[in-house]
Design a protein around this motif. Structure first.
Motif, PDB file in Angstrom:
ATOM      1  N   THR A 242       0.832  -1.203   0.000  1.00  0.00           N
ATOM      2  CA  THR A 242       0.000   0.000   0.000  1.00  0.00           C
ATOM      3  C   THR A 242       0.865   1.250   0.000  1.00  0.00           C
ATOM      4  O   THR A 242       0.611   2.204  -0.750  1.00  0.00           O
ATOM      5  N   THR A 243       1.895   1.257   0.837  1.00  0.00           N
ATOM      6  CA  THR A 243       2.802   2.407   0.895  1.00  0.00           C
ATOM      7  C   THR A 243       3.525   2.592  -0.432  1.00  0.00           C
ATOM      8  O   THR A 243       3.670   3.716  -0.927  1.00  0.00           O
ATOM      9  N   THR A 244       3.970   1.485  -1.028  1.00  0.00           N
ATOM     10  CA  THR A 244       4.680   1.570  -2.300  1.00  0.00           C
ATOM     11  C   THR A 244       3.790   2.157  -3.392  1.00  0.00           C
ATOM     12  O   THR A 244       4.227   3.000  -4.184  1.00  0.00           O
ATOM     13  N   GLU A 245       2.539   1.703  -3.435  1.00  0.00           N
ATOM     14  CA  GLU A 245       1.612   2.241  -4.441  1.00  0.00           C
ATOM     15  C   GLU A 245       1.367   3.740  -4.211  1.00  0.00           C
ATOM     16  O   GLU A 245       1.321   4.514  -5.164  1.00  0.00           O
ATOM     17  N   ARG A 246       1.213   4.104  -2.935  1.00  0.00           N
ATOM     18  CA  ARG A 246       0.975   5.517  -2.640  1.00  0.00           C
ATOM     19  C   ARG A 246       2.187   6.373  -3.029  1.00  0.00           C
ATOM     20  O   ARG A 246       2.042   7.467  -3.580  1.00  0.00           O
ATOM     21  N   GLU A 249       2.321   6.673  -6.838  1.00  0.00           N
ATOM     22  CA  GLU A 249       1.339   7.643  -7.319  1.00  0.00           C
ATOM     23  C   GLU A 249       1.785   9.070  -7.012  1.00  0.00           C
ATOM     24  O   GLU A 249       1.682   9.967  -7.850  1.00  0.00           O
ATOM     25  N   GLY A 250       2.300   9.266  -5.785  1.00  0.00           N
ATOM     26  CA  GLY A 250       2.768  10.594  -5.411  1.00  0.00           C
ATOM     27  C   GLY A 250       3.941  11.049  -6.252  1.00  0.00           C
ATOM     28  O   GLY A 250       4.042  12.220  -6.632  1.00  0.00           O
ATOM     29  N   ALA A 251       4.847  10.101  -6.566  1.00  0.00           N
ATOM     30  CA  ALA A 251       5.997  10.448  -7.397  1.00  0.00           C
ATOM     31  C   ALA A 251       5.544  10.829  -8.796  1.00  0.00           C
ATOM     32  O   ALA A 251       6.062  11.768  -9.408  1.00  0.00           O
ATOM     33  N   GLY A 252       4.543  10.097  -9.322  1.00  0.00           N
ATOM     34  CA  GLY A 252       4.033  10.434 -10.651  1.00  0.00           C
ATOM     35  C   GLY A 252       3.401  11.805 -10.681  1.00  0.00           C
ATOM     36  O   GLY A 252       3.592  12.574 -11.625  1.00  0.00           O
TER      37      GLY A 252
END
Length: 329
Positions: A242-246, A249-252
């Motif tokens: 979950t943290t990795t996906e967040r 997304e934030g990096a994108g």
């Protein structure tokens, strides 16, 4: 010097003696034709199912990610200082455009740095949580190595099991009398063990009535410890995903925002998070919108600039030239 964390296999090895003891008892019961309620291969496979997890790799990823966050943070700080210099030395519409672009880039760098730091923390936490779950499983299973049954020690249990099979290594008459007592009808004052009827039958009865239930309980303990560890590890992996996906997304969003329009200036309040170290030659050079790669290394002219080489203040090319001459960002 940073020490490598224990591997999952090393942690599970701490509980191996308890697992080996349980497996020996199960095999002994099977030899006697008694049902233990489990398959040895299944129990062993269940205990070892996390051996393939690479805790050192998680720890290394955390260190690398934190180093990237540190390098990016320092680079963003450098760009923040350049932005302040730009505010003090350049006016006009071209300066406003350059300022807006660089401000957006700095803000994107700050956001990406925070995301990388969050990811490093998540990786560290995951490695710690998984190791803790495995240690608890190993502790519970390891305690089975010397567990007594009905007051009988490990060596005494082995002697009784040997006696139940009718082998020569069963209890002596004295041990038999001490452990099981004399049968009904024995004469008072007779030597200990002189009235023993069928030693193998009495040993087998003890195995059936005492050892079999104890082994089944031990199997349940092992499977319960494996279930609990698996549940904890699955939760940890889910949280990390979950943290990795967040973060992704934030990096994108941060990278995409670096090409956006004018935004509010960045305030240097000293709260940007950096990692504990900044290894040399790490971190990619952040691209400043509006500057072509060839203009980054443009050298200052040795003489005055000719009038016909000057551009109008409203020409966006000035932003690239001035920022390039300010040095690499």
């Amino acid at each position: 010097m940073r020490t490598s964390p224990e591997s999952a296999g090393d942690i599970l090895d701490a509980g191996a003696p308890g697992l080996a003891r349980l497996i020996d008892l199960v095999q002994s019961l099977h030899t006697l034709g008694l049902e233990s309620g489990c398959c040895v291969a299944d129990v062993r496979a269940r205990y070892d199912e996390e051996r393939a997890l690479s805790l050192p790799a998680l720890a290394d990823d955390a260190v690398t990610t934190r180093s990237l966050a540190t390098s990016l943070g320092r680079r963003t700080d450098e760009q923040r200082r350049l932005l302040q210099q730009l505010d003090e030395s350049w006016d006009g519409s071209a300066a406003d455009r350059a300022r807006a672009e660089l401000t957006t880039t700095v803000r994107a760098g700050v956001a990406l740095c925070a995301s990388l730091t969050d990811l490093a923390v998540a990786l560290e936490s995951a490695a710690t949580a998984i190791a803790a779950a495995l240690r608890e499983k190993a502790r519970v299973v390891g305690d089975l190595a010397e567990r007594a049954v009905d007051g009988r020690t490990r060596d005494e249990i082995d002697t009784i099991v040997a006696g139940a099979s009718g082998g020569p290594h069963g209890p002596s008459p004295e041990e038999h009398a001490r452990w099981f007592g004399d049968p009904p009808g024995s004469n008072v004052g007779d030597p200990p063990g002189s009235n023993v009827g069928d030693p193998a039958a009495e040993c087998r009865r003890w195995v059936e009535e005492r050892l079999v239930p104890a082994v089944r309980d031990a199997v349940a303990v092992v499977l319960g410890a494996c279930e609990e560890a698996g549940h904890r590890i699955a939760g940890t992996v889910t949280d990390l995903a979950t943290t990795t996906e967040r973060v992704a997304e934030g990096a994108g969003v941060a990278v995409g925002a670096s090409g956006a329009g004018t935004v509010a200036p960045v305030v240097d309040d000293g709260t940007m998070r950096h990692g504990p170290s900044d290894p040399p030659n790490q971190g990619a050079l952040l691209t400043v919108p509006g500057i072509r790669p060839g203009e980054r290394r443009r050298e200052h002219a040795s003489g005055p600039v000719e009038d016909d080489h000057r551009q109008d203040e409203n020409d966006a090319g000035d932003a690239g030239v001035v920022l390039a001459e300010a040095g690499p960002l």
